[in-house]
Motif scaffolding. Structure first.
Motif, PDB file in Angstrom:
ATOM      1  N   TYR A  77      17.785 -14.449  -8.648  1.00 39.13           N
ATOM      2  CA  TYR A  77      16.446 -14.561  -9.236  1.00 39.13           C
ATOM      3  C   TYR A  77      15.537 -13.454  -8.700  1.00 39.13           C
ATOM      4  O   TYR A  77      15.468 -13.226  -7.486  1.00 39.13           O
ATOM      5  CB  TYR A  77      15.850 -15.937  -8.917  1.00 39.13           C
ATOM      6  N   ASP A 212      18.020 -18.530  -5.416  1.00 35.34           N
ATOM      7  CA  ASP A 212      17.534 -19.526  -6.373  1.00 35.34           C
ATOM      8  C   ASP A 212      16.045 -19.290  -6.614  1.00 35.34           C
ATOM      9  O   ASP A 212      15.410 -18.471  -5.947  1.00 35.34           O
ATOM     10  CB  ASP A 212      17.797 -20.955  -5.895  1.00 35.34           C
ATOM     11  N   ALA A 213      15.490 -20.023  -7.560  1.00 34.03           N
ATOM     12  CA  ALA A 213      14.117 -19.773  -7.997  1.00 34.03           C
ATOM     13  C   ALA A 213      13.078 -20.132  -6.935  1.00 34.03           C
ATOM     14  O   ALA A 213      11.940 -19.661  -6.996  1.00 34.03           O
ATOM     15  CB  ALA A 213      13.841 -20.545  -9.285  1.00 34.03           C
ATOM     16  N   GLN A 214      13.466 -20.948  -5.957  1.00 29.72           N
ATOM     17  CA  GLN A 214      12.493 -21.377  -4.942  1.00 29.72           C
ATOM     18  C   GLN A 214      12.556 -20.565  -3.650  1.00 29.72           C
ATOM     19  O   GLN A 214      11.645 -20.629  -2.826  1.00 29.72           O
ATOM     20  CB  GLN A 214      12.724 -22.860  -4.587  1.00 29.72           C
ATOM     21  N   SER A 215      13.622 -19.798  -3.452  1.00 28.90           N
ATOM     22  CA  SER A 215      13.785 -19.102  -2.169  1.00 28.90           C
ATOM     23  C   SER A 215      13.315 -17.646  -2.250  1.00 28.90           C
ATOM     24  O   SER A 215      12.916 -17.156  -3.311  1.00 28.90           O
ATOM     25  CB  SER A 215      15.246 -19.160  -1.725  1.00 28.90           C
ATOM     26  N   LYS A 253      12.539 -15.659 -12.620  1.00 28.79           N
ATOM     27  CA  LYS A 253      12.557 -16.981 -11.981  1.00 28.79           C
ATOM     28  C   LYS A 253      11.608 -17.981 -12.641  1.00 28.79           C
ATOM     29  O   LYS A 253      11.640 -19.179 -12.327  1.00 28.79           O
ATOM     30  CB  LYS A 253      12.233 -16.863 -10.491  1.00 28.79           C
TER      31      LYS A 253
END
Length: 406
Positions: A77, A212-215, A253
């Motif tokens: 992402y 990932d989209a949150q990290s 993302k």
């Protein structure tokens, strides 16, 4: 896209040229194939051919040991740098945190064949299901995106030739690249500086891509160039139905981003531009390859990190594929998207007229060198063979892992 920079994908009627070597789409089937194909640019300056919006029909991942997985585990992402001058050190980790894939091993079409074997139901139509051939896919061409990119840039290439091996099986033409002697010499004689600069592009991705989209990105980790996420797309260029795969660097993302491939992003690095001559060369040479690579699978934007001579990123810019033709239109002696696409289309017509025997043991080797025509030779049971018999699915899974051309 046309030279005025209008829409990303045009739906114009394809009109084959009348004044050059190839047996074009209008040639009757009974006509014997011509022996060569001209690459002269002026022959391909006509309407932009129909190119349908590419549709992602699947994807796959290659892990740190180059093993195939029919999933998206390697998709990353994009995380936009916070500063306009991020000062990313692209040399970091080259000596101690770098696993380089073995580019002596050639994967040919192995990973695409694995994907096809695992996803035949996604390609099956009423026509193919009713076909007497177990190999029927309902597409004309199967290949890597990188091989099509080489075709698009051929009319403007002045230094590097190519060899493309083509086999017809189940009515589909499979196109795989063969390393030229010149390319082999270049690979074996790369300088240490060249090797390090190749690493810089992967390192830039590590600074800007998260798992990932949150990290957040982890620039302290290992760069392993065995790893890859690949999209598989279907589209049509004039009358040629295409199925091809290409590596994707990352995706947007934003959960509201459009579906693939419209949410994918290509990451690039280039030397910072400080003179008009450098800008002209960037437009004429580098943007051509960047455009071709992303236009084919429908990737809409490129994020470029501009670096200094020491490998430090000093600025980041975004290029929208739909606007690149507008960007270059005032550049003298620059490339034209319509020439690129028409040549690729004509090459595929040429291949169709030549490769008529449906036999995985027969390979037609198409050869091109700068300032020459495209020619071909025919080989049976040779070193150029790259397809197993379609009834022997185990052959593909037993082949060794290694490096391939995307």
């Amino acid at each position: 896209m046309d030279d005025s920079g209008r829409g990303h994908f045009q739906h114009k009627r394809f009109r084959p040229g009348q004044n050059h070597h190839p047996a074009g789409p209008s040639t009757p089937p009974s006509s014997p194939p011509t022996q060569s194909l001209s690459v002269q640019r002026q022959l391909y300056e006509r309407d932009f051919p129909l190119y349908k919006q590419p549709v992602e029909v699947g994807h796959f991942s290659l892990d740190s040991e180059r093993r195939f997985f029919n999933d998206a585990r390697q998709l990353r992402y994009y995380v936009e740098p916070e500063k306009s001058c991020p000062n990313f050190d692209l040399r970091d980790g080259y000596r101690g945190r770098f696993v380089k894939r073995d580019d002596r091993v050639k994967e040919k079409l192995d990973h695409i064949l694995r994907w096809i074997l695992a996803n035949r139901s996604k390609l099956q139509s009423k026509d193919t299901a009713a076909s007497s051939s177990p190999c029927a896919l309902g597409v004309d061409i199967v290949t890597w995106r990188g091989h099509l990119t080489k075709l698009l840039t051929t009319p403007y290439e002045t230094r590097e030739g190519w060899l493309l091996a083509v086999t017809r099986m189940g009515g589909t033409l499979y196109i795989s690249e063969v390393e030229t002697e010149a390319a082999r010499r270049d690979r074996e004689n790369r300088t240490e500086r060249h090797e390090e600069m190749m690493y810089w592009g992967y390192k830039f991705e590590q600074y800007t891509c998260a798992d990932d989209a949150q990290s957040l990105p982890d620039p302290g980790g290992v760069v392993n160039t065995n790893e890859a996420f690949c999209t598989v797309v279907q589209t049509r260029l004039a009358e040629h139905r295409l199925l091809f795969s290409g590596e994707v660097d990352c995706r947007d993302k934003d959960p509201k981003a459009p579906s693939p491939p419209a949410n994918y992003i290509e990451m690039k690095t280039s030397l910072e531009i400080s003179t008009p001559k450098q800008r002209s060369n960037f437009y004429r040479f580098k943007l051509l390859k960047w455009w071709a690579q992303s236009f084919l699978p429908g990737v809409p934007r490129i994020v470029a990190g501009f670096r200094d001579h020491d490998g430090v990123v000093v600025s980041v810019e975004t290029y929208h594929i739909s606007k690149i033709s507008q960007l270059i239109k005032n550049e003298t002696n620059c490339w034209k998207p319509t020439v690129c696409m028409n040549f690729c289309c004509e090459f595929l017509s040429f291949v169709k007229s030549v490769v008529t025997e449906d036999n995985p043991r027969v390979v037609h080797l198409f050869s091109w060198d700068p300032h020459r025509d495209v020619t071909y030779s025919i080989h049976s049971d040779s070193q150029y063979s790259f397809l197993p018999d379609c009834s022997d699915h185990a052959v593909v899974s037993k082949r060794p892992e290694g490096v391939g051309g995307f």
